[in-house]
Structure formats: C-alpha cells, structure tokens
Motif scaffolding. Structure first.
Motif, short mmCIF file in Angstrom:
data_model
loop_
_atom_site.label_atom_id
_atom_site.label_comp_id
_atom_site.label_asym_id
_atom_site.label_seq_id
_atom_site.Cartn_x
_atom_site.Cartn_y
_atom_site.Cartn_z
N ILE A 47 -1.83 5.37 6.61
CA ILE A 47 -0.50 5.44 6.01
C ILE A 47 0.25 4.11 6.04
CG2 ILE A 47 -0.28 7.89 6.57
CD1 ILE A 47 1.60 7.12 8.85
N GLN A 48 -0.41 3.05 6.52
CA GLN A 48 0.26 1.75 6.60
C GLN A 48 -0.29 0.78 5.56
OE1 GLN A 48 -0.09 0.28 10.63
NE2 GLN A 48 1.92 1.05 11.18
N ASP A 49 0.61 -0.04 5.05
CA ASP A 49 0.22 -1.12 4.15
C ASP A 49 -0.42 -2.23 4.98
OD1 ASP A 49 0.24 -2.78 1.73
OD2 ASP A 49 1.75 -3.93 2.81
N PRO A 50 -1.66 -2.63 4.68
CA PRO A 50 -2.35 -3.61 5.52
C PRO A 50 -1.71 -4.98 5.55
CG PRO A 50 -3.59 -3.17 3.51
CD PRO A 50 -2.49 -2.18 3.55
N LEU A 51 -0.95 -5.35 4.52
CA LEU A 51 -0.34 -6.68 4.48
C LEU A 51 0.96 -6.75 5.27
CD1 LEU A 51 -0.32 -9.58 3.34
CD2 LEU A 51 0.96 -8.69 1.37
N THR A 52 1.88 -5.85 4.98
CA THR A 52 3.21 -5.91 5.58
C THR A 52 3.37 -5.07 6.84
OG1 THR A 52 4.01 -4.08 4.22
CG2 THR A 52 4.20 -6.31 3.30
N GLY A 53 2.48 -4.11 7.04
CA GLY A 53 2.62 -3.21 8.18
C GLY A 53 3.60 -2.08 7.94
N LEU A 85 4.99 1.36 5.74
CA LEU A 85 4.31 2.52 5.19
C LEU A 85 3.79 2.20 3.79
CD1 LEU A 85 6.83 5.37 6.15
CD2 LEU A 85 4.62 4.93 7.21
N ASN A 86 2.64 2.77 3.44
CA ASN A 86 2.15 2.65 2.07
C ASN A 86 2.60 3.87 1.27
OD1 ASN A 86 0.49 4.73 2.95
ND2 ASN A 86 -1.32 3.44 3.13
N ARG A 87 2.06 4.03 0.07
CA ARG A 87 2.49 5.15 -0.77
C ARG A 87 2.18 6.49 -0.12
NH1 ARG A 87 3.07 3.50 -6.34
NH2 ARG A 87 3.29 5.69 -6.90
N ARG A 88 1.03 6.58 0.54
CA ARG A 88 0.65 7.84 1.19
C ARG A 88 1.63 8.15 2.33
NH1 ARG A 88 -4.00 6.49 2.10
NH2 ARG A 88 -5.11 7.50 0.41
N GLY A 89 1.95 7.14 3.13
CA GLY A 89 2.90 7.35 4.21
C GLY A 89 4.29 7.67 3.70
N ASP A 95 16.28 5.20 9.19
CA ASP A 95 15.86 4.93 7.82
C ASP A 95 14.35 4.71 7.77
OD1 ASP A 95 18.52 5.07 7.12
OD2 ASP A 95 18.83 2.90 7.29
N ILE A 96 13.79 4.94 6.61
CA ILE A 96 12.34 4.81 6.41
C ILE A 96 12.09 3.81 5.30
CG2 ILE A 96 10.23 6.03 5.73
CD1 ILE A 96 11.71 8.62 6.75
N ILE A 97 11.26 2.80 5.59
CA ILE A 97 10.96 1.78 4.60
C ILE A 97 9.46 1.77 4.30
CG2 ILE A 97 10.79 0.00 6.39
CD1 ILE A 97 11.81 -2.01 4.25
N ALA A 98 9.12 1.54 3.05
CA ALA A 98 7.71 1.52 2.63
C ALA A 98 7.53 0.48 1.55
CB ALA A 98 7.29 2.90 2.12
N ARG A 99 6.32 -0.04 1.48
CA ARG A 99 5.98 -0.91 0.36
C ARG A 99 5.51 0.00 -0.77
NH1 ARG A 99 1.13 -5.42 -0.09
NH2 ARG A 99 1.79 -6.31 -2.11
N PHE A 100 6.22 -0.06 -1.88
CA PHE A 100 5.95 0.85 -2.99
C PHE A 100 4.84 0.34 -3.88
CE2 PHE A 100 7.31 3.05 -7.01
CZ PHE A 100 7.01 4.32 -6.56
#
Length: 298
Positions: free
Chosen positions: A139-145, A147-151, A211-216
């Motif tokens: 569930i994590q974006d490998p570049l930024t750490g 959340l990814n889209r799934r997370g 708050d929840i932040i993710a790379r979209f």
C-alpha cells in the motif's frame, strides 16, 4: 470418549456456539485425546510423549502467542507431575521401570516443550514483521513512502464510512505540481524524483496526524481531511501552497508551486470516485486561472 469429544467439538464449531473459545477448546481436546496413549504407555517414558513439544507450535500457528503460552505451561506442569508419579503409570509396553530414566526423560521433555513455546513466540514475531512489511509494501508508494492508490482506496473507504456513520464532514485536497514536466525535461528524472520526495516530505510533515496523504500518480497527491469542512480545508491548502512556494527543491534549488482542487463530502450518496472527480475538475479550473492557487469544487 475420544470420538464423543471430537464429535462434540465438530458440533460446537458448526453451530458457532462459542466462537471466541473454539481455538482453546480444540487445543485442550487435542491434548486430552492423546492422554490415554500416554498413560497406558508409560507416561513420560512413552514414545508418544515426544509428540508433546509439537503442541506449543501448533497452538501458535492456530491461535497465537497467548494460546501457545497457555499450552506450554499446562504441558510443563503435566510433565512434572507425570515424572513425579511415573512409577504409578501402567506401562503396557512392559518396559522396565527406572526412576533415573523417568527423571531424565521428564527433564528433557519439559525442556523441549519450553523450547517449542519459545520457538513459537519467535516464529509469530517474525511472521508478524514479515506480514506487516508485505502489507506496507503493498500500500506504499516506493518512491515517496506515502500511500499509493491501493492504500488510498483502503483508507478513503474507511473515512467515508466513519463520516457517514458519525455524520461528520470530510474534505479532500487534490494537489498537482505546476509545470513538473519541465523539471524532468531540463534536469532529468532523477532530479524530478528528488523533487517529488522532498515535496512529499513537506506535505506529510505539514498536515495533521489525523489527515491521510497519498501519491495519486505522477506529480499528483491527495490529502483526505476527516472531520473538516471545506472552508477549513482551504486554510490548510493555503498553508501548503505557501510552504511549497517558499521552499527550494533538490541541489539545483528549484522553485516550484502547486495547484489544488478542494471538495467536501456530500450527504446524498457520495463516494470516493465522485469526490476525486469534483476535486480534479476544480484542479483543472485552477490551472486555467494561472496555477499556484486553490480552487473549490462546485
């Protein structure tokens, strides 16, 4: 008796009579079933006794650490008692009784059970670490750490359910880095990645813990703001806009800006897709108006 107990266990599980106790009942019945074989074949001197160290590991796999610990304690107590009263056991194998042999076997059997319990604890700890690691990688974006889209989908769904049940506000900020393609074209994708990482760190450190932040995707980020009205989200978005515009990124000290689209959960059958679409529409409207700004959805 064994057949009656196994049948009873089957009925209990099928009827879902005691769901919280099913694991305990299963483990205890498994021990009770083996007792006649142990008693009739010499107690701690029985060849069947060497199956006992498997029980703490089985308890750990089926139940967990607490179940494994309980089984370990019960078995060790049982082995000690069986060793003390070993001369009173009827050994149908007709092996010659020896007090020294019984004490030696009882000691090593108890030690094996304790070791098995420790191993079960170690196995569960390692298994939990690996499971958590795999979950995070999933569930994590490998570049930024972030959340990814799934997370994002996972946590967004939870927050929408909470907002609906509690009748609380829920806002969303969709963020896009202005003219980011020029950074990649002029300085290369490695510098672009560095900028993404630094912007992600700036955004994640500036938002609230709730708050929840993710790379979209690409140069876009999403922030979910629980229990937050759109007007409050706009204040947060302005803070983020100023932070990014005042900071320099990468070793080239690049000046960057962000455009943001805001939306709030509607009470009439709203969902994640609708909210993202509204925020995306607002975001592109902000780009048309000159970028480096905040635009509310309609």
């Amino acid at each position: 008796m064994d057949l009656v107990m196994v049948t009873g266990l089957y009925v209990v599980i099928r009827c879902n009579a005691f769901p919280a106790l099913e694991i305990y009942i299963s483990l205890f019945i498994a021990i009770i079933i083996i007792l006649p074989s142990l008693v009739l074949s010499g107690g701690v001197n029985s060849q069947v006794a060497y199956l006992l160290p498997l029980y703490p590991v089985m308890a750990a796999l089926i139940g967990g650490y607490r179940e494994s610990l309980i089984i370990t304690i019960l078995l060790v107590i049982g082995v000690i008692l069986a060793t003390i009263f070993s001369e009173h056991f009827i050994d149908l194998t007709e092996e010659a009784y020896s007090s020294t042999k019984s004490i030696d076997r009882g000691f090593w059997l108890a030690a094996s059970i304790i070791f098995s319990g420790v191993f079960g604890r170690f196995f569960l700890k390692r298994y939990s670490e690996l499971t958590e690691q795999l979950k995070n990688e999933n569930i994590q974006d490998p570049l930024t750490g972030l959340l990814n889209r799934r997370g994002l989908n996972l946590y967004f769904s939870q927050e929408l359910d909470n907002a609906e049940v509690s009748n609380l506000a829920l806002s969303l900020i969709l963020i896009d880095i202005d003219y980011f393609k020029k950074v990649n074209d002029m300085y290369g994708h490695d510098i672009g990645d560095r900028c993404l990482i630094e912007i992600a760190n700036t955004l994640s450190q500036a938002i609230r813990k709730t708050d929840i932040i993710a790379r979209f995707g690409g140069e876009e980020f999403i922030i979910i703001l629980p229990n937050t009205q759109e007007i409050e989200a706009e204040v947060i978005a302005e803070k983020l806009r100023v932070l990014i515009s005042e900071q320099k990124f990468s070793e080239f000290k690049l000046s960057l800006s962000i455009t943001q689209g805001l939306t709030q959960r509607h009470s009439d059958n709203d969902n994640a897709l609708k909210m993202i679409k509204r925020a995306d529409k607002a975001l592109y409207k902000g780009k048309e108006q000159g970028r480096n700004c905040i635009q509310r959805s309609e």
